[in-house]
Design a protein around this motif. Structure first.
Motif, PDB file in Angstrom:
ATOM      1  N   ARG A  77       0.826  -1.209   0.000  1.00  0.00           N
ATOM      2  CA  ARG A  77       0.000   0.000   0.000  1.00  0.00           C
ATOM      3  C   ARG A  77       0.859   1.257   0.000  1.00  0.00           C
ATOM      4  O   ARG A  77       0.546   2.249  -0.671  1.00  0.00           O
TER       5      ARG A  77
ATOM      6  N   ALA B  37       2.138   1.792  -3.465  1.00  0.00           N
ATOM      7  CA  ALA B  37       1.075   2.307  -4.325  1.00  0.00           C
ATOM      8  C   ALA B  37       0.833   3.789  -4.049  1.00  0.00           C
ATOM      9  O   ALA B  37       0.637   4.587  -4.973  1.00  0.00           O
ATOM     10  N   LEU B  38       0.855   4.174  -2.789  1.00  0.00           N
ATOM     11  CA  LEU B  38       0.669   5.574  -2.420  1.00  0.00           C
ATOM     12  C   LEU B  38       1.808   6.435  -2.971  1.00  0.00           C
ATOM     13  O   LEU B  38       1.579   7.520  -3.527  1.00  0.00           O
TER      14      LEU B  38
ATOM     15  N   ARG C  24      -8.720   6.043  -4.574  1.00  0.00           N
ATOM     16  CA  ARG C  24      -7.879   5.282  -5.495  1.00  0.00           C
ATOM     17  C   ARG C  24      -7.271   4.065  -4.817  1.00  0.00           C
ATOM     18  O   ARG C  24      -7.082   3.012  -5.439  1.00  0.00           O
ATOM     19  N   LEU C  25      -6.942   4.196  -3.532  1.00  0.00           N
ATOM     20  CA  LEU C  25      -6.307   3.094  -2.805  1.00  0.00           C
ATOM     21  C   LEU C  25      -7.313   2.202  -2.094  1.00  0.00           C
ATOM     22  O   LEU C  25      -6.939   1.176  -1.511  1.00  0.00           O
TER      23      LEU C  25
END
Length: 328
Positions: free
Chosen positions: A7, A10-11, A29-30
């Motif tokens: 995560r 991805a961030l 989005r996450l």
């Protein structure tokens, strides 16, 4: 919910993709809560990533440049080497141009100011030759020194070995030149410069150059014969002024990396992230105009007048074809 490490990556990827991110959009989005976004941002800050909170109705986050490169990325020399490689790859025609441009923008965004300044002064002109490969790597420090002298328009002094890797015997006296262009051709780097002692244009292999410090005074750039870097350099290797009878110059509203994918015998020079200069040749002016028109974007004709006339001729022909009328 994805694992914390995945995560966080991805961030970070989202923060690098654009300048400002509203917190609510990041959470969407996450697929996580706004509270989790705040916690993940704090974790990235602890790892050294300079993320600042933005105020306003859509308050969010921005990844800023820091005083130091974030951990686990690159040191200064590696970052410069990476930027040089990415800018070269973005003009390589090897099918990785778009990815190279994205990677270069990502790396530049988190660079400290001292490195961004060095990278922003690096403007490389690539003259492609199909099937080329390098067999003589050039020291990145030499490339940066030559690029800085070109950018600053400063007289350059250097030792020039007659043969690559020649470190024996006496070298000729140092050369004094006004550097104008740093060129990549056929896997080699070249400096196009006005030789002050010989009073003529010369092309030097960068891997044979050993710069001397300090650089000399500033100079006013000269007009390269023909005004075309690609034709000049290729002409030096062919012993002629070029194969095409017609050469024209335009400014395209496209990234240089995109144009270079479809231009193998011309010059593509970046002017801004979404704008480039294209110098191209063809067997006729109309054929040259048609080749430029295939990019399907707005452009500006720099010259010569024959190219403008060819576009006017094509405009009449295309208008007649669109209406079904014959040309007068």
């Amino acid at each position: 919910m994805p694992k914390t490490s995945a995560r966080l990556l991805a961030l970070l990827s989202l923060l690098q993709a654009r300048r400002d991110w509203p917190g609510a959009l990041l959470a969407e989005r996450l697929d996580i809560s706004a509270r989790t976004v705040r916690r993940d941002v704090d974790r990235l800050r602890e790892l050294g990533y300079p993320i600042v909170a933005t105020k306003g109705p859509d308050g969010g986050y921005r990844l800023e440049a820091g005083t130091d490169l974030p951990p686990l990325l690159f040191d200064d020399e590696q970052a410069v080497a990476l930027a040089v490689a990415l800018q070269t790859a973005a003009m390589s025609g090897a099918g990785i141009e778009e990815a190279a441009v994205r990677a270069l923008n990502t790396v530049r965004q988190v660079m400290p100011a001292r490195l961004r300044h060095r990278i922003d002064t690096l403007r490389i002109t690539t003259v492609e030759r199909p099937g080329s490969r390098t067999d003589s790597p050039t020291d990145s420090g030499v490339i940066m020194a030559l690029s800085a002298a070109v950018h600053a328009c400063q007289v350059l002094r250097f030792d020039y070995s007659p043969h690559r890797g020649d470190d024996g015997g006496e070298w000729p006296p140092p050369r004094r030149v006004q550097p104008h262009h740093l060129v990549s051709r056929g896997g080699h780097w070249y400096l196009v410069a006005w030789d002050l002692d010989r009073e003529d244009w010369r092309t030097f292999r960068a891997d044979r150059i050993t710069p001397r410090a300090p650089t000399g005074p500033r100079f006013t750039p000269r007009e390269l014969p023909g005004g075309d870097v690609a034709a000049f350099v290729n002409g030096r290797f062919r012993g002629s002024g070029g194969d095409w009878s017609c050469h024209g110059e335009v400014i395209l509203d496209l990234p240089a990396a995109v144009v270079s994918q479809y231009t193998h015998d011309g010059l593509v020079e970046e002017l801004s992230p979404n704008r480039c200069r294209l110098v191209l040749g063809s067997w006729s002016w109309v054929a040259l105009a048609a080749a430029i028109g295939r990019f399907d974007v707005d452009f500006e004709v720099v010259g010569p007048p024959e190219l403008r006339d060819a576009f006017e001729h094509l405009a009449r022909r295309y208008a007649a074809a669109a209406t079904g009328r014959a040309l007068p």
